[in-house]
Design a protein around this motif. Structure first.
Motif, PDB file in Angstrom:
ATOM      1  N   ASN A  69      37.648  41.503  33.463  1.00 42.04           N
ATOM      2  CA  ASN A  69      38.886  41.561  34.228  1.00 42.04           C
ATOM      3  C   ASN A  69      38.998  42.893  34.977  1.00 42.04           C
ATOM      4  N   ALA A  70      38.695  43.988  34.301  1.00 39.45           N
ATOM      5  CA  ALA A  70      38.760  45.305  34.956  1.00 39.45           C
ATOM      6  C   ALA A  70      37.764  45.380  36.105  1.00 39.45           C
ATOM      7  N   LEU A  71      36.592  44.822  35.903  1.00 37.24           N
ATOM      8  CA  LEU A  71      35.572  44.808  36.952  1.00 37.24           C
ATOM      9  C   LEU A  71      36.060  43.971  38.140  1.00 37.24           C
ATOM     10  N   GLY A  72      36.683  42.843  37.856  1.00 32.68           N
ATOM     11  CA  GLY A  72      37.264  42.026  38.925  1.00 32.68           C
ATOM     12  C   GLY A  72      38.333  42.787  39.691  1.00 32.68           C
ATOM     13  N   TYR A  73      39.138  43.529  38.965  1.00 27.78           N
ATOM     14  CA  TYR A  73      40.176  44.337  39.618  1.00 27.78           C
ATOM     15  C   TYR A  73      39.549  45.371  40.544  1.00 27.78           C
ATOM     16  N   ALA A  74      38.476  46.009  40.087  1.00 29.15           N
ATOM     17  CA  ALA A  74      37.800  47.021  40.914  1.00 29.15           C
ATOM     18  C   ALA A  74      37.244  46.381  42.189  1.00 29.15           C
ATOM     19  N   TYR A  75      36.666  45.203  42.058  1.00 31.00           N
ATOM     20  CA  TYR A  75      36.142  44.512  43.249  1.00 31.00           C
ATOM     21  C   TYR A  75      37.289  44.093  44.179  1.00 31.00           C
ATOM     22  N   ALA A  76      38.370  43.580  43.610  1.00 24.82           N
ATOM     23  CA  ALA A  76      39.503  43.151  44.431  1.00 24.82           C
ATOM     24  C   ALA A  76      40.106  44.337  45.182  1.00 24.82           C
ATOM     25  N   ALA A  77      40.152  45.486  44.537  1.00 25.78           N
ATOM     26  CA  ALA A  77      40.700  46.682  45.184  1.00 25.78           C
ATOM     27  C   ALA A  77      39.837  47.113  46.367  1.00 25.78           C
ATOM     28  N   GLN A  78      38.573  46.723  46.339  1.00 21.72           N
ATOM     29  CA  GLN A  78      37.658  47.025  47.446  1.00 21.72           C
ATOM     30  C   GLN A  78      37.562  45.860  48.428  1.00 21.72           C
ATOM     31  N   GLU A  79      38.433  44.869  48.233  1.00 23.88           N
ATOM     32  CA  GLU A  79      38.494  43.670  49.061  1.00 23.88           C
ATOM     33  C   GLU A  79      37.211  42.843  49.007  1.00 23.88           C
ATOM     34  N   GLN A  80      36.530  42.890  47.882  1.00 29.77           N
ATOM     35  CA  GLN A  80      35.360  42.056  47.634  1.00 29.77           C
ATOM     36  C   GLN A  80      35.818  40.897  46.739  1.00 29.77           C
ATOM     37  N   TYR A  81      36.543  39.984  47.349  1.00 25.48           N
ATOM     38  CA  TYR A  81      37.237  38.962  46.582  1.00 25.48           C
ATOM     39  C   TYR A  81      36.308  37.938  45.942  1.00 25.48           C
ATOM     40  N   ASP A  82      35.181  37.630  46.565  1.00 28.80           N
ATOM     41  CA  ASP A  82      34.240  36.688  45.948  1.00 28.80           C
ATOM     42  C   ASP A  82      33.715  37.251  44.627  1.00 28.80           C
ATOM     43  N   LEU A  83      33.351  38.529  44.635  1.00 21.17           N
ATOM     44  CA  LEU A  83      32.881  39.168  43.406  1.00 21.17           C
ATOM     45  C   LEU A  83      34.008  39.255  42.369  1.00 21.17           C
ATOM     46  N   ALA A  84      35.206  39.541  42.834  1.00 23.09           N
ATOM     47  CA  ALA A  84      36.355  39.618  41.925  1.00 23.09           C
ATOM     48  C   ALA A  84      36.594  38.261  41.258  1.00 23.09           C
ATOM     49  N   ILE A  85      36.564  37.208  42.047  1.00 21.81           N
ATOM     50  CA  ILE A  85      36.786  35.863  41.505  1.00 21.81           C
ATOM     51  C   ILE A  85      35.745  35.537  40.438  1.00 21.81           C
ATOM     52  N   ARG A  86      34.502  35.889  40.706  1.00 26.14           N
ATOM     53  CA  ARG A  86      33.443  35.630  39.723  1.00 26.14           C
ATOM     54  C   ARG A  86      33.726  36.367  38.408  1.00 26.14           C
ATOM     55  N   GLN A  87      34.171  37.612  38.501  1.00 23.83           N
ATOM     56  CA  GLN A  87      34.455  38.395  37.292  1.00 23.83           C
ATOM     57  C   GLN A  87      35.653  37.818  36.528  1.00 23.83           C
TER      58      GLN A  87
END
Length: 177
Positions: A95-113
């Motif tokens: 979840n934290a990793l997804g948050y980090a990706y989402a904060a960088q607007e890398q939503y596909d990676l965030a969704i996967r996490q």
């Protein structure tokens, strides 16, 4: 009355200065504590005896400081750590990793996490909320609505999920019928 007015103004000024001074000192102490913890964690991580918890805590501090790419590195190390065994702890890291990706607007990676977190802990409300947010950012409103409704299934009083699902229902004509 006229002689008391300057004394009143001076008293108010002193009180304001004391209150603002207290807030400044409190913030400085808090910042120093965070920086000390950050420094200790960085030393431990540089050594060979760092645990998954150390990597996770360092990643969390880096997230708080909005150093997202550095946080990603530490959180990935936490996932690779051999002492990270419990499903619940892995879900927190994903979840934290997804948050980090989402904060960088890398939503596909965030969704996967977020999905990885939910595969380990299906009732993880925070990950579901975050998944809904990432879907919204990708303009996948139907999937976002599903995620928020899943949140409400587990936590019917969740304000974020209520607000977002109501907004999405208004936008999606299929959802209202």
């Amino acid at each position: 009355m006229d002689s008391n007015l300057p004394l009143l103004y001076l008293s108010v000024l002193i009180v304001l200065l004391l209150v603002s001074g207290w807030f400044i000192v409190r913030q400085v102490v808090r910042t120093r504590r965070i920086e000390k913890t950050l420094s200790q964690l960085q030393k431990r991580v540089r050594g060979k005896d760092a645990t998954a918890k150390d990597f996770y805590e360092l990643g969390g501090l880096l997230l708080d400081k909005k150093l997202y790419s550095q946080a990603v590195v530490q959180l990935q190390k936490a996932l690779k750590s051999k002492d990270l065994k419990e499903e619940e702890n892995k879900a927190l890291v994903y979840n934290a990793l997804g948050y980090a990706y989402a904060a960088q607007e890398q939503y596909d990676l965030a969704i996967r996490q977020y999905k990885d977190a939910l595969s380990l802990q299906p009732e993880y409300v925070t990950a579901l909320n975050n998944l809904g947010f990432a879907y919204e950012k990708k303009n996948l409103d139907a999937q976002a609505l599903d995620a928020y409704e899943a949140v409400l299934k587990y936590d019917s009083k969740n304000k974020v999920a209520k607000k977002r699902s109501e907004s999405l229902r208004k936008r999606l004509p299929i959802a209202s019928s």
